[in-house]
Design an enzyme around this catalytic site. Structure first.
Site, PDB file in Angstrom:
ATOM      1  CE  LYS A  45       8.154  -3.508   2.393  1.00  0.00           C
ATOM      2  NZ  LYS A  45       7.505  -4.478   2.973  1.00  0.00           N
ATOM      3  CB  CYS A 131       0.585  -5.605   0.184  1.00  0.00           C
ATOM      4  SG  CYS A 131       0.987  -5.183   2.204  1.00  0.00           S
TER       5      CYS A 131
END
Ligand code: SIN
Length: 311
Positions: A45, A131
């Site tokens: 992650k 992101c």
């Protein structure tokens, strides 16, 4: 003998399929499931300097054609992932793993990369410039000046293998401009694509996730044509020593085959992994091998990048 082995930079992997950052990679328990599956490796992650809870829930929803998420980079913090990666490096000296990271500011990104530089980490680093879900923080890779400045600064001190996670681009001029920047730096790979940012899914007159009034990154079947286009557009434009990781819209072995045909050396699975779990890696690997057998290919290099055009 058919093999799905591949290479990224100087690293070899037994399989060209792995998880996409964000799925099965939050903690050691999840990462171990990918480690012990048929996946060629795993990516963590995306880590920030400190632990983050991320956005309020519900923040992920599977839909019929894919998924929408606005996770907001929940993660256990840089040190958690680095410690685990160093532990695995000792345990599996012949395997290479990918460490995804980004700072919440340019300064934080440099802090993280300097920590990696000064550590014993020997794997690949993926800098996430894409992101779409942190309120108030635009996607870095849509700002070409900032992207170039960051890369210029990074490569003044960073000399370990680094790749970039990219958002989808939609205009041929943007592919040209982005590739021109990436080609200036000793990048080892690019990863195309992150989710298509800021989509909206509605059920019963209502949004399906809470953050940002329902806006979130779209993944899964919806995004395959965009993912393939990004892989191929960059394959035609970037230096041949920069490998491409293809991500987006992979449900079957045929989807992996198409990513490779467009130029990908490795293919990541996100939404489908979330829906099916790590057994998905053996299903999709077998499907890919079956297609390769039918077509008479024994390795992925025999068809990688060989997309045919019409006369
Ligand atoms: C998220 O945590 O919001 C997803 C990460 C990403 O899209 O890069």
């Amino acid at each position: 003998m058919i093999t799905t082995k591949t290479r990224i930079g100087n690293f070899e992997f037994n399989n060209c399929i792995m998880n996409a950052a964000g799925v099965y990679c939050y903690d050691k328990e999840e990462l171990e499931k990918v480690l012990n599956s048929e996946a060629g490796t795993f990516v963590t992650k995306t880590a920030t300097l400190n632990v983050r809870e991320g956005n309020p829930t519900p923040r992920y929803k599977d839909t019929e054609l894919g998924s929408i998420n606005s996770m907001g980079l929940p993660n256990l913090g840089f040190d958690y992932y680095l410690d685990y990666l160093l532990e695995l490096q000792d345990k599996y000296p012949n395997r290479t793993f990918i460490f995804s990271l980004v700072g919440l500011s340019k300064e934080e990104t440099h802090t993280l990369l300097k920590k990696v530089q000064n550590s014993d980490f020997k794997g690949l680093v993926e800098l996430n410039l894409s992101c779409p879900n942190v309120p108030g923080k635009p996607q870095i890779a849509y700002d070409f000046d900032t992207t170039e400045t960051i890369l210029k600064e990074v490569f003044e001190y960073f000399n370990k293998p680094l790749g970039l996670k990219l958002p989808p681009y939609f205009d041929l001029v943007h592919f040209d401009q982005a590739a021109e920047i990436f080609n200036k730096f000793p990048i080892v790979f690019i990863n195309c694509i992150n989710s298509i940012g800021n989509g909206l899914v509605i059920e019963d007159e209502k949004v399906v996730i809470k953050p940002k009034n329902g806006f979130g990154g779209i993944g899964g079947e919806y995004v395959k044509p965009t993912a393939l286009a990004n892989v191929h557009a960059f394959y035609k434009r970037i230096r041949k020593d920069i490998n491409i990781i293809g991500t987006g819209g992979v449900l079957t072995g045929r989807d992996v085959f198409e990513h490779i045909l467009c130029g990908a050396s490795m293919v990541q699975i996100g939404t489908t992994l979330h829906k099916e779990g790590p057994e998905v890696f053996s299903r999709i690997t077998n499907e890919l091998k079956e297609i390769m057998k039918e077509k008479g290919y024994s390795s992925i290099e025999e068809f990688r990048g060989k997309l045919k055009y019409m006369d």
